[in-house]
Every structure is written in C-alpha cells, then in structure tokens.
Write an enzyme that holds these catalytic residues in place. Structure first.
Site, mmCIF file in Angstrom:
data_model
loop_
_atom_site.group_PDB
_atom_site.id
_atom_site.type_symbol
_atom_site.label_atom_id
_atom_site.label_comp_id
_atom_site.label_asym_id
_atom_site.label_seq_id
_atom_site.Cartn_x
_atom_site.Cartn_y
_atom_site.Cartn_z
ATOM 1 N N GLY A 14 0.732 -0.949 0.333
ATOM 2 C CA GLY A 14 -0.382 0.039 -0.337
ATOM 3 C C GLY A 14 0.775 1.577 -0.247
ATOM 4 N N LEU B 186 0.037 3.237 -1.873
ATOM 5 C CA LEU B 186 0.844 3.247 -3.837
ATOM 6 C C LEU B 186 1.101 4.791 -4.416
ATOM 7 C CD1 LEU B 186 -2.252 1.729 -5.161
ATOM 8 C CD2 LEU B 186 0.039 0.750 -4.176
ATOM 9 N N HIS B 187 1.777 4.337 -5.306
ATOM 10 C CA HIS B 187 3.122 5.774 -5.550
ATOM 11 C C HIS B 187 2.599 5.258 -7.698
ATOM 12 C CE1 HIS B 187 6.420 2.801 -5.721
ATOM 13 N NE2 HIS B 187 6.412 3.384 -4.368
ATOM 14 N N HIS C 12 4.727 1.643 -7.906
ATOM 15 C CA HIS C 12 2.710 0.792 -8.080
ATOM 16 C C HIS C 12 2.255 0.948 -9.244
ATOM 17 C CE1 HIS C 12 4.182 1.018 -3.700
ATOM 18 N NE2 HIS C 12 4.395 -0.105 -4.011
ATOM 19 N N GLN D 141 11.911 -4.250 -9.962
ATOM 20 C CA GLN D 141 13.308 -4.342 -10.431
ATOM 21 C C GLN D 141 13.936 -3.843 -9.009
ATOM 22 O OE1 GLN D 141 15.573 -3.109 -13.885
ATOM 23 N NE2 GLN D 141 17.141 -2.720 -12.443
ATOM 24 N N GLN E 4 14.500 -9.743 -3.751
ATOM 25 C CA GLN E 4 13.417 -10.137 -3.382
ATOM 26 C C GLN E 4 12.790 -10.517 -4.421
ATOM 27 O OE1 GLN E 4 9.867 -7.888 -1.715
ATOM 28 N NE2 GLN E 4 9.080 -7.835 -3.116
ATOM 29 N N SER F 50 7.097 4.231 -0.521
ATOM 30 C CA SER F 50 6.076 4.497 -0.740
ATOM 31 C C SER F 50 6.605 5.368 0.931
ATOM 32 C CB SER F 50 5.521 3.478 0.395
ATOM 33 O OG SER F 50 4.744 2.808 -0.959
HETATM 34 P P1 AMP Z 1 5.806 -2.481 -1.131
HETATM 35 O O1 AMP Z 1 4.544 -2.315 -1.444
HETATM 36 O O2 AMP Z 1 7.007 -1.412 -1.575
HETATM 37 O O3 AMP Z 1 6.020 -3.567 -0.970
HETATM 38 O O4 AMP Z 1 6.065 -2.406 -3.237
HETATM 39 C C1 AMP Z 1 5.286 -3.511 -3.742
HETATM 40 C C2 AMP Z 1 5.996 -4.110 -5.405
HETATM 41 O O5 AMP Z 1 6.228 -2.503 -5.751
HETATM 42 C C3 AMP Z 1 6.796 -4.636 -5.348
HETATM 43 O O6 AMP Z 1 7.577 -5.487 -6.583
HETATM 44 C C4 AMP Z 1 7.973 -3.235 -5.576
HETATM 45 O O7 AMP Z 1 9.616 -3.708 -6.014
HETATM 46 C C5 AMP Z 1 7.104 -2.730 -6.735
HETATM 47 N N1 AMP Z 1 8.343 -1.445 -6.688
HETATM 48 C C6 AMP Z 1 7.662 -0.475 -5.583
HETATM 49 N N2 AMP Z 1 8.865 0.884 -5.282
HETATM 50 C C7 AMP Z 1 9.205 0.435 -7.341
HETATM 51 C C8 AMP Z 1 9.383 2.002 -8.261
HETATM 52 N N3 AMP Z 1 9.426 2.871 -8.015
HETATM 53 N N4 AMP Z 1 9.368 1.409 -9.235
HETATM 54 C C9 AMP Z 1 8.873 -0.385 -9.786
HETATM 55 N N5 AMP Z 1 8.218 -1.066 -8.584
HETATM 56 C C10 AMP Z 1 7.978 -0.608 -7.275
#
Ligand code: AMP
Length: 283
Positions: A31, A33-34, A37, A147, A152, A185
């Site tokens: 969550g 989100l940006h 995501h 990426q 992960q 986030s």
């Molecule tokens: P998170 O909510 O931070 O756990 O991220 C969820 C998914 O979004 C994960 O697969 C992250 O690698 C991906 N993600 C987070 N930030 C970025 C970004 N700046 N660009 C591309 N994917 C992202």
C-alpha cells in the site's frame, strides 16, 4: 473494483473467473501506492484478463517494530488509485486473516545472507511466507514485482522454483522521480531537503556505473562513496556493493561485468532507502 478482506470469498470469486481463456495476474503491495506500483498494475493489466492487487503490510517481514509502526498507510487513497488504473480486484486482509499465530521460516542459502538479508535478518523469510500465502490464495498465472527490490525478486524466484508454484514471474523496471530518486512509499517520510540528500543513492549508482564501465576498480569507487557518505549529514550508508545479478554474490571477475549489478542501502533522516542499477547497458 471488487474488494475482499477475507480469503474464502476472494477464492470463490476468482474460481468463477478462472478459465482457459482468462489469465489472472497478481500485484502484491504494502500500500501507500505511488506511480511505481501503478506501473506494475499496468504491466499486469496488459497481459491478463483479471488483475488482482493486494495491500497488506506484512508484519513478518519487518525486523524492526518502529519501522512497522511508521510504515505509511493510506487505504482510501490507494483504493481510488487502483480504481482509476482499472484494477479489478483488491485483497486487503487484516493480520488475523493472514496469520494464525504459528509461523514458518525459510532459508535461502547464500541468497538471503547478503545485502538486505545481512542487514535485515528474517526479512526475506517473512517475504517468502507472505508471498507463498498470496500465491496459494490467488493462484495467479502471472505475478509482477519491481526491480527496485531486486534481491526480493531473486528470492521469490527461488521460492517459486523450490515450491513449484505454477506462476510466471515478471520484473518491472524502477520508476523514478525526474531527479532520479526511486519512488518508494517511504519517501512520504522525507522532507524536500531529505529528498535532495536521498539523491546520494541514485548519484552514487550512476557515477559508479560510468566509472566501472570505464575500468575504474570497484574497491576505489566504493571507498570514495563511503567517504562521501560520511561527509553527507543526514545520510548513513548501510551497504554499497557490486554483485553478480543472478547469485547476488560479490562480483570479482571483471570479465563478468555485464552480469553485474550495484546495490545500495542507506538511511536518510532515519528512513531506510534502497536502490540498484544493472551494468548490462549504458544509461
Ligand atoms: P511495496 O509496496 O514497497 O512492498 O512494493 C510493492 C511492489 O512494488 C514491489 O514488487 C516493489 O518492488 C514494487 N515497487 C516499489 N517501488 C517501485 C518503483 N519505484 N518502481 C517499480 N516498482 C516498484
């Protein structure tokens, strides 16, 4: 958009959608989100009839209680963003739905002992646990990850191989601000000044990539980055490493440089940020 907090109604709904013609894609998130995501949602929508996103701040992957408590949460705004993007299904469970008190742990051998694994013990075990649960609940044909969390992705790939999850994994390039700062986030907790300080990560990566491709030894580059980090008030470097992009073990043979990746983690104003850059092609 259909929103589920519970596993069984979600399973029943997806059972009705599942067919030889319909593929189901999953985008797991925590969550807040940006646009990063949303790039995953878009990639998923382009390749699947049904896009399922999950929003769940998974306590098992936090090795620091303060970090968990401070993790940004904005479910209402997230729902609006997902709707605007055309996401069809959201799974947003409570802890009691996901965990019943007992816990499994995972060991990924050499892969979870380095980089993030070294500085966040237990983190990848928690990630693997929640991703296994989500794969079992949703049974997606494809799953999308960023990426930005490079290690992960490698962990989830090993998880998929070992547990024979019949899912295709997709990695989506890092979405950045114009300045180069990787969207996260956690950036919500940075002031404008902090964001400028945080460019230390991106600039260290891009400068190092140019230098490496011009033959400068990594040890030299690394000590210069460490020196600059010490001078930079507000930035505390955790690691800056050159690794093989498949194994994430230190890359020593420069003949292998095009299989290299540079990864960095640092605290900026007590907010932990990560970033990385692949060496395979010129910027
Ligand atoms: P998170 O909510 O931070 O756990 O991220 C969820 C998914 O979004 C994960 O697969 C992250 O690698 C991906 N993600 C987070 N930030 C970025 C970004 N700046 N660009 C591309 N994917 C992202």
């Amino acid at each position: 958009m259909e929103i589920f907090e519970e596993i069984e109604p979600l399973r029943a709904f997806l059972q009705g959608k599942r067919s030889a013609l319909n593929s189901i894609g999953l985008v797991p998130t925590m969550g807040a989100l940006h646009a990063g995501h949303l790039a995953l949602i878009r990639a998923c929508k382009a390749e699947n009839e049904v896009t399922v996103s999950s929003i769940y701040v998974n306590p098992a992957q936090f090795n620091n209680q303060t970090d968990l408590d401070k993790y940004p949460r904005s479910l209402e705004a997230d729902i609006e963003m997902l709707k605007a993007e055309g996401c069809q299904v959201l799974f947003a469970p409570q802890d009691t739905e996901m965990y019943s008190g007992k816990s499994l742990t995972f060991d990924f051998g050499s892969l979870d002992k380095v980089l993030e694994g070294e500085f966040r013990p237990g983190h990848f075990s928690g990630v693997a646990l929640v991703v296994s649960k989500l794969f079992n609940i949703v049974q997606p044909d494809r799953a999308y990850f960023g990426q930005k969390d490079y290690q992960q992705f490698q962990i989830i790939n090993q998880l998929k191989e070992e547990l024979k999850f019949p899912v295709e994994l997709h990695s989506v390039p890092i979405v950045r601000e114009k300045s180069g700062l990787a969207l996260s986030s956690r950036n919500q907790r940075l002031s404008d000044e902090n964001k400028t300080q945080a460019l230390f990560l991106y600039h260290s990566l891009t400068d190092a990539k140019d230098q490496i491709l011009n033959g400068v030894p990594f040890a030299e580059i690394k000590s210069e980055v460490e020196r600059r980090a010490k001078q930079n008030r507000g930035v505390q470097l955790e690691y800056f490493e050159l690794a093989n992009k498949n194994t994430l073990q230190p890359l020593e043979d420069l003949k292998d440089i095009h299989n290299g990746i540079i990864l960095i983690a640092a605290f900026v104003n007590n907010v932990r940020l990560i970033d990385n850059i692949l060496l395979e092609k010129k910027r």
